[in-house]
Write a protein that holds these residues in place. Structure first.
Motif, PDB file in Angstrom:
ATOM      1  N   UNK A  54       0.841  -1.209   0.000  1.00 45.48           N
ATOM      2  CA  UNK A  54       0.000   0.000   0.000  1.00 45.48           C
ATOM      3  C   UNK A  54       0.868   1.247   0.000  1.00 45.48           C
ATOM      4  N   UNK A  55       1.977   1.206   0.701  1.00 50.83           N
ATOM      5  CA  UNK A  55       2.887   2.354   0.750  1.00 50.83           C
ATOM      6  C   UNK A  55       3.519   2.560  -0.617  1.00 50.83           C
ATOM      7  N   UNK A  56       3.953   1.466  -1.243  1.00 55.51           N
ATOM      8  CA  UNK A  56       4.551   1.555  -2.572  1.00 55.51           C
ATOM      9  C   UNK A  56       3.546   2.119  -3.574  1.00 55.51           C
ATOM     10  N   UNK A  57       2.337   1.579  -3.564  1.00 52.48           N
ATOM     11  CA  UNK A  57       1.310   2.055  -4.498  1.00 52.48           C
ATOM     12  C   UNK A  57       0.950   3.519  -4.247  1.00 52.48           C
ATOM     13  N   UNK A  58       0.722   3.855  -2.977  1.00 53.76           N
ATOM     14  CA  UNK A  58       0.333   5.219  -2.647  1.00 53.76           C
ATOM     15  C   UNK A  58       1.394   6.234  -3.021  1.00 53.76           C
ATOM     16  N   UNK A  59       2.628   5.989  -2.613  1.00 53.37           N
ATOM     17  CA  UNK A  59       3.687   6.957  -2.908  1.00 53.37           C
ATOM     18  C   UNK A  59       4.113   6.909  -4.367  1.00 53.37           C
ATOM     19  N   UNK A  60       3.953   5.756  -5.018  1.00 61.73           N
ATOM     20  CA  UNK A  60       4.195   5.705  -6.461  1.00 61.73           C
ATOM     21  C   UNK A  60       3.204   6.592  -7.201  1.00 61.73           C
ATOM     22  N   UNK A  61       1.942   6.501  -6.817  1.00 59.85           N
ATOM     23  CA  UNK A  61       0.926   7.369  -7.423  1.00 59.85           C
ATOM     24  C   UNK A  61       1.181   8.839  -7.103  1.00 59.85           C
ATOM     25  N   UNK A  62       1.579   9.115  -5.880  1.00 63.11           N
ATOM     26  CA  UNK A  62       1.877  10.498  -5.501  1.00 63.11           C
ATOM     27  C   UNK A  62       3.010  11.047  -6.356  1.00 63.11           C
ATOM     28  N   UNK A  63       4.045  10.239  -6.596  1.00 66.93           N
ATOM     29  CA  UNK A  63       5.169  10.681  -7.429  1.00 66.93           C
ATOM     30  C   UNK A  63       4.708  10.968  -8.855  1.00 66.93           C
ATOM     31  N   UNK A  64       3.939  10.049  -9.431  1.00 65.92           N
ATOM     32  CA  UNK A  64       3.464  10.237 -10.809  1.00 65.92           C
ATOM     33  C   UNK A  64       2.573  11.475 -10.906  1.00 65.92           C
ATOM     34  N   UNK A  65       1.669  11.623  -9.955  1.00 63.88           N
ATOM     35  CA  UNK A  65       0.758  12.774  -9.990  1.00 63.88           C
ATOM     36  C   UNK A  65       1.494  14.091  -9.766  1.00 63.88           C
ATOM     37  N   UNK A  66       2.520  14.075  -8.948  1.00 63.10           N
ATOM     38  CA  UNK A  66       3.319  15.283  -8.733  1.00 63.10           C
ATOM     39  C   UNK A  66       4.047  15.680 -10.014  1.00 63.10           C
ATOM     40  N   UNK A  67       4.570  14.694 -10.730  1.00 62.56           N
ATOM     41  CA  UNK A  67       5.235  14.979 -12.010  1.00 62.56           C
ATOM     42  C   UNK A  67       4.234  15.572 -12.998  1.00 62.56           C
ATOM     43  N   UNK A  68       3.043  14.978 -13.071  1.00 64.82           N
ATOM     44  CA  UNK A  68       2.017  15.507 -13.975  1.00 64.82           C
ATOM     45  C   UNK A  68       1.641  16.939 -13.616  1.00 64.82           C
ATOM     46  N   UNK A  69       1.530  17.222 -12.323  1.00 67.51           N
ATOM     47  CA  UNK A  69       1.189  18.585 -11.910  1.00 67.51           C
ATOM     48  C   UNK A  69       2.329  19.554 -12.207  1.00 67.51           C
ATOM     49  N   UNK A  70       3.567  19.124 -12.059  1.00 66.24           N
ATOM     50  CA  UNK A  70       4.698  19.984 -12.416  1.00 66.24           C
ATOM     51  C   UNK A  70       4.701  20.278 -13.916  1.00 66.24           C
ATOM     52  N   UNK A  71       4.445  19.255 -14.726  1.00 66.38           N
ATOM     53  CA  UNK A  71       4.397  19.452 -16.172  1.00 66.38           C
ATOM     54  C   UNK A  71       3.293  20.450 -16.517  1.00 66.38           C
ATOM     55  N   UNK A  72       2.134  20.299 -15.905  1.00 66.13           N
ATOM     56  CA  UNK A  72       1.035  21.230 -16.164  1.00 66.13           C
ATOM     57  C   UNK A  72       1.400  22.646 -15.749  1.00 66.13           C
ATOM     58  N   UNK A  73       2.061  22.763 -14.614  1.00 66.93           N
ATOM     59  CA  UNK A  73       2.436  24.077 -14.108  1.00 66.93           C
ATOM     60  C   UNK A  73       3.379  24.775 -15.082  1.00 66.93           C
TER      61      UNK A  73
END
Length: 159
Positions: A133-152
């Protein structure tokens, strides 16, 4: 792209809501079994805890996408737009660095648990499952953070 991720976040949120309902119903059945029939599911507490762990870590990913984490932003809203964008970018970078670090450490631990074939005491659940659950949660957080940085940076709001 935002609409697709919003739809996935909503679907994940609904799945986590259903998981919470399952955990509550499992607890209810266990309580009825204990007080009415004198029998319990020995594994009930473990299973409920593992469900809650998944809810917490996957829910954190949904909160990351929605930028709904708790933050102290009273002063940030009073800053000029450029400073707000710079702080937003810095926040996303810090979240990404933290998520990647936790992802690295937790994935090593999950591999170790799988290699040892460690299992929970009562339910016999392989321990790599709840730790994933930690791997999945933080993996998703990393991917979503990258997507938000790209959008920014695409919007031109970045410093």
């Amino acid at each position: 792209m935002n609409q697709s991720i919003d739809a996935l976040a909503l679907a994940l949120e609904r799945l986590l809501g259903a998981a919470l309902i399952v955990a509550v119903l499992y607890n209810f059945v266990n309580v009825v079994g204990r007080y009415v029939f004198g029998q319990t599911f020995i594994s009930a507490d473990e299973v409920q805890i593992y469900i809650m762990v998944y809810i917490a870590f996957l829910g954190a990913a949904v909160a990351t996408w929605r930028r709904a984490h708790l933050r102290m932003d009273v002063l940030v809203h009073r800053l000029p737009r450029g400073a707000q964008a710079a702080l937003g970018a810095a926040e996303l970078v810090l979240v990404l660095v933290l998520a990647l670090f936790v992802l690295y450490v937790s994935s090593g631990y999950v591999k170790q648990m799988a290699g040892l074939d460690a299992r929970s005491q009562n339910a016999g659940i392989p321990m790599w499952l709840p730790h994933s659950a930690i791997v999945l949660g933080f993996g998703l957080i990393a991917v979503l953070s990258v997507l938000q940085l790209v959008q920014l940076f695409r919007k031109g709001d970045a410093p």
